[in-house]
Design an enzyme around this catalytic site. Structure first.
Site, PDB file in Angstrom:
ATOM      1  CB  CYS A  80      45.772  37.005  36.854  1.00  0.00           C
ATOM      2  SG  CYS A  80      46.302  36.056  35.327  1.00  0.00           S
ATOM      3  CG  HIS A 183      41.932  35.105  36.919  1.00  0.00           C
ATOM      4  ND1 HIS A 183      42.079  36.631  36.885  1.00  0.00           N
ATOM      5  CD2 HIS A 183      42.562  34.146  36.045  1.00  0.00           C
ATOM      6  CE1 HIS A 183      42.544  36.367  35.478  1.00  0.00           C
ATOM      7  NE2 HIS A 183      42.877  35.472  35.267  1.00  0.00           N
ATOM      8  CD  GLU A 185      38.647  37.158  38.451  1.00  0.00           C
ATOM      9  OE1 GLU A 185      39.364  37.801  37.733  1.00  0.00           O
ATOM     10  OE2 GLU A 185      39.687  37.050  39.317  1.00  0.00           O
TER      11      GLU A 185
END
Length: 201
Positions: A80, A183, A185
């Site tokens: 990011c 992202h 994750e």
């Protein structure tokens, strides 16, 4: 050792858990000695560009990270705003980035029917072959949350792109420097696969 750099910014626990799910040995740390010992590094980033750069520089880890990336040529993955930090800077602020990519960040242009910030899931397309993304499914999509996009002066630095009214460089790669605007994750199996490939570099 794969090190997730802790300088007070980012979804550190979520990133660590995702690496653990793909069988990678990873550590969250803010200690300079752990940066110096790392074989791979993850640089998270969330928030305004100047605030993120200021916090990182205040951590005292900058020179150790620069040595790992530029002298030892260890892989680093910016996530990011962590990807935006890899370039020269952002029109969002005045701080300089690391300058490892000849790139700058600008606000995503407004487009009819599309909101800025660019938030939510978006499909990505590979624009060059690389091991990091070679195993992604054709329908790969990732979770985005950002208002600024990276503009690469050398288009060969772009690895993945998405579209949000205009082209969004979604992943970059130059030698041992990697970045993703999205992202991983938060991106379920697609994020897991990308982390798996980074851990295996």
């Amino acid at each position: 050792m794969l090190l997730i750099i802790d300088y007070g910014v980012g979804n550190l626990g979520s990133i660590l858990n995702m690496f653990k799910r793909v069988g990678a040995s990873a550590l969250i740390s803010s200690r300079p000695e752990d940066v110096r010992a790392a074989d791979k590094l993850v640089l998270p980033g969330i928030g305004a560009f100047d605030n993120v750069m200021t916090q990182f520089r205040a951590s005292g880890l900058e020179q150790d990270l620069i040595k790992k990336v530029l002298e030892e040529r260890k892989p680093v993955l910016g996530i990011c705003v962590g990807m935006q930090m890899l370039g020269n800077g952002s029109e969002e602020g005045r701080e300089s980035g690391f300058g490892w990519l000849d790139a700058h960040c600008e606000r995503i242009p407004d487009a009819p029917g599309l909101r800025v910030p660019h938030m939510g899931w978006n499909h990505v397309t590979a624009v060059k072959p690389h091991r990091l993304t070679a195993t992604l499914a054709d329908d790969a999509r990732f979770y985005f949350a950002h208002s600024y996009r990276m503009i690469c002066k050398d288009p060969t630095d772009a690895l993945l792109v998405a579209n949000h009214g205009s082209e969004i460089v979604s992943a970059v790669q130059r030698e041992n420097v990697y970045g993703v605007q999205f992202h991983p994750e938060k991106s379920h199996r697609f994020g897991m696969e990308l982390f798996r490939q980074f851990a295996a570099l």
